[in-house]
Design an enzyme around this catalytic site. Structure first.
Site, PDB file in Angstrom:
ATOM      1  N   SER A   1       0.788  -1.231   0.000  1.00 45.24           N
ATOM      2  CA  SER A   1       0.000   0.000   0.000  1.00 45.24           C
ATOM      3  C   SER A   1       0.814   1.272   0.000  1.00 45.24           C
ATOM      4  O   SER A   1       0.259   2.345  -0.233  1.00 45.24           O
ATOM      5  CB  SER A   1      -0.997   0.006   1.173  1.00 45.24           C
TER       6      SER A   1
ATOM      7  N   HIS B   1       2.894   5.077   4.118  1.00 44.34           N
ATOM      8  CA  HIS B   1       1.690   5.595   3.462  1.00 44.34           C
ATOM      9  C   HIS B   1       1.892   7.048   3.042  1.00 44.34           C
ATOM     10  O   HIS B   1       1.594   7.435   1.910  1.00 44.34           O
ATOM     11  CB  HIS B   1       0.496   5.536   4.419  1.00 44.34           C
TER      12      HIS B   1
END
Length: 320
Positions: free
Chosen positions: A225, A283
């Site tokens: 991610s 992230h």
């Protein structure tokens, strides 16, 4: 749904905190890092690897783009000259050829985003399957988790971006990537997309390493991610007015521009507050990479022209 989890190894030998282990210690961890200090040499290696890997990705994407374009032109020219003969020969082909031809037609019917997403999905599923093999556990912990305190730092920064341990983790990441990959591929092209995706994965690993080194909290992370956040942020920055929804709440909609601001705000808060459940630094690094590419990627990608010309001349020289 679009999160890279800070991973805790499974089993009774480990605390839930991602950087604290009991009873056993991974053989891949530097002894000097057990107290929380990350070796400076590891940070330098990570920075150098990120730069070299990213340059290699974009150079490789440039060459692949050239070869794909050349192959497409030659294929069309061949079809124009000999297409009638190939169509006659199809009548005499066996069943295996028909199956192969049907598979090719199916592949051609896919969107550019799906064609680009498919090999990424396969790589993630292979890594997911390897975690299920007890004999592979040490190899997976060494090479498929990113840890700034490990003896091997560089390649795990890349390989960990294809690594997921839980079903929910891989499902969430692949669902989000599939949802946004088509828009990103249509905007960038598949070669540029892959260069950005792979480079972003390593860059997000670097941001995680720098954060862990700065806070003296080494620990293992894995997941795609960080790279997916780059794709998400790129699409949201390019199309901020696009309406998005959540998988299990389809009636709740919000703009892409608002969504990326909220997500980045949460990850920033996670870094400041020291939250441990997700790798917020990875992230945030991935999102910043995506926003940068949305604003300046066209200028950076245009600089490949020099390499394209050089490769063209080199290839033409070899053919003489």
């Amino acid at each position: 749904m679009f999160t890279q989890r800070a991973w805790q190894p499974p089993g009774r030998y480990f605390h839930t905190h991602r950087s604290r282990w009991s009873n056993i210690r991974s053989p891949a961890v530097e002894p000097a890092a057990e107290g929380g200090t990350v070796p400076t040499n590891n940070v330098i290696k990570a920075i150098a690897f990120t730069g070299a890997f990213s340059i290699g990705c974009f150079a490789g994407a440039t060459i692949i783009e050239y070869e794909n374009t050349r192959s497409m032109i030659l294929s069309k020219a061949k079809q124009a000259r000999f297409g009638w003969l190939q169509n006659r020969l199809l009548v005499d082909r066996d069943t295996w050829w028909q199956i192969k031809n049907d598979a090719r037609r199916f592949w051609d019917s896919l969107t550019p985003g799906d064609k680009t997403f498919a090999p990424i999905l396969v790589c993630n599923l292979l890594a997911f399957g390897l975690w299920r093999l007890p004999a592979m556990r040490n190899i997976m912990m060494t090479y498929f988790t990113s840890n700034p305190a490990a003896r091997i730092v560089c390649w795990p920064m890349f390989l960990s971006t294809f690594s997921h341990y839980s079903v929910m983790h891989i499902f969430a990441n692949m669902y989000v990537l599939h949802s946004f990959s088509n828009a990103a591929v249509l905007s960038m092209g598949k070669e540029q997309f892959m260069a950005v995706y792979l480079s972003a994965g390593v860059f997000s690993s670097l941001m995680s390493i720098l954060y862990k080194a700065g806070t003296r909290q080494p620990g293992m992370s894995l997941g795609a991610s960080g790279a997916i956040m780059t794709v998400l942020a790129y699409v949201c920055a390019q199309y901020p007015d696009t309406q998005l929804s959540i998988l299990f709440l389809p009636t709740v909609t919000f703009s892409a521009g608002a969504a990326i601001k909220v997500i980045m705000g949460i990850d920033f808060a996670g870094c400041v507050m020291g939250w441990k459940f997700f790798d917020h630094a990875a992230h945030l690094g991935g999102a910043l990479f995506g926003i940068f590419w949305a604003n300046y990627g066209a200028q950076v990608w245009a600089k490949r022209i020099g390499l394209l010309n050089y490769y063209h001349e080199l290839r033409r020289t070899k053919q003489k």
